[in-house]
Every structure is written in C-alpha cells, then in structure tokens.
Design an enzyme around this catalytic site. Sequence first.
Site, PDB file in Angstrom:
ATOM      1  N   ASP A 103      -5.277   0.869   0.125  1.00  0.00           N
ATOM      2  CA  ASP A 103      -6.153   1.468   1.130  1.00  0.00           C
ATOM      3  C   ASP A 103      -6.193   2.983   0.939  1.00  0.00           C
ATOM      4  OD1 ASP A 103      -6.376  -1.061   2.204  1.00  0.00           O
ATOM      5  OD2 ASP A 103      -4.818  -0.710   3.721  1.00  0.00           O
TER       6      ASP A 103
HETATM    7  N1  URA Z   1      -1.480  -3.871   2.322  1.00  0.00           N
HETATM    8  C1  URA Z   1      -2.194  -3.041   3.099  1.00  0.00           C
HETATM    9  O1  URA Z   1      -2.354  -3.279   4.284  1.00  0.00           O
HETATM   10  N2  URA Z   1      -2.721  -1.945   2.534  1.00  0.00           N
HETATM   11  C2  URA Z   1      -2.560  -1.632   1.235  1.00  0.00           C
HETATM   12  O2  URA Z   1      -3.064  -0.605   0.787  1.00  0.00           O
HETATM   13  C3  URA Z   1      -1.806  -2.504   0.445  1.00  0.00           C
HETATM   14  C4  URA Z   1      -1.274  -3.627   1.001  1.00  0.00           C
END
Ligand code: URA
Length: 237
Positions: A103
């Site tokens: 993310d």
């Molecule tokens: N899980 C998440 O919620 N975000 C990420 O970036 C990776 C795994």
Amino acid sequence: MMRLDRYLCETGFGTRSQVKALVKKGLVTVNGARAGKPEQKVDETKDQVVCGGKEAVYAPYAYLMLYKPAGVVSARWDSRERTVLDLIPAEDRRNLSPVGRLDKDTEGLLLLTDDGDLAHRLLSPGKHVDKTYYARVAGKVTEHHAEAFRKGLNIGEKAPTLPARLEIRKSGETSEVLVTIREGKFHQVKRMFEAVGCRVLYLKRLSMGTLVLDENLEKGGFRPLTGEEIRSLKELD
Ligand code: URA
C-alpha cells in the site's frame, strides 16, 4: 539490439555521461574493435563488449531490493502519484516492475525485476510464499488474536484467510507484532486486524520468501540482489 552507452550503463560502468566519455576516450571495444560512438548498436545476446580491459557482461534480468518508503505507489507508472520506479535512476530502470504491491503508506521490502517468470511464480496464489510484516496496531493484541490468525479469518472474501502467524512483541493500548501471511490479498494485513477489532497504524514488510530486507538500506534506497539471494528465490517451491 541496444545502444552501446545504454549497454554500458546497464552493466554497471557508470552514468550515461560517464560511459559516453569512456567511449570517446577509446576505452571500449566491441568484438575486439574499438568503438567509435556511444550510439553504436550492440547485440546484448552475443556481442563481446570490453571497457577499460574489463568485460561488460550483460545479465538477461535485473533484480533489485528496494526499501520502499511511505508515500509512493507500487506501480510502474501513475498519472498522479510518485511510483517506486521514480526512486530508481533511469540508467538502472530497465524494464523493472514491482513484484506484488505494498500500500502507499506501507514501507519495507519490495522486489523489482524484469524477470516475469520469477515474478509470476512468487505471486502465484498456489505458491503460498510467506511474507512477514512488522505492524504497530491500535488495540491490545493478545494470544486470543494469535489463535484467530492461526485458524483463519473472515475478511469478506469467499474463503477465510489461510493460517497466519502472529508473534506479539508488545501488547498494550498500542501493540507491536510480527505477522506472517502466505497470501497477498488487497490490504490483507489491515483487513485481518480490522476483523479482530484492531487498526493497523504502521506496516513494514520485512521479508518475502527467503528474501530479507537489508538493514543497511536507507528508506528509498535499493541494491541489486546477490547471486545467492536470486538462487534461493528461484528455488522456492
Ligand atoms: N497488507 C496490507 O494491508 N497492506 C500492505 O501493503 C501489505 C499487506
């Protein structure tokens, strides 16, 4: 075929302007003949290029470990946002793509490669490659949550999540944990904590399969994988 100056950049002989200067100084040969111009075309699959007495060996694929900072998106290109590829200088960028996504606000290990076959194998849902994250979480995380993670959680998908490992480092109003998942569903770690009534405040990926984030990298920094790191990723079954 590619330009000689690009070939030299991609085999580690310097920036575009540095390698152009090396060619102009007559320090570069292609199949034994002195190269006259940086824009001369070479065939990376068979030409022998030597620069200052050292052979410039073209590796078919590049593999970079990036310490992704928060604030950049895991894409090759985006019309509005800065991407992880913007952190890589043009001469090292080749045809790299991120292997999977973190993310925008997640930090940590991201592999970039142009080896589509390896990327596909690492991401294939049937492979179950372990990914370990450090998370800071609002809420008191207890063994009760660890048990729920082990059993699998309903995060609104067709099936519950596969068994995940939760190691509690600090349990309190804010908790600190290591969490290992074997899938890569959208926002998976955040959604798993939401499913047990907690909220992820900070998330950082520490490892993917055998690949571990290099502690010597600074946020936004990157380095090529070592031969051993590449080999062990390829051997993951
Ligand atoms: N899980 C998440 O919620 N975000 C990420 O970036 C990776 C795994």
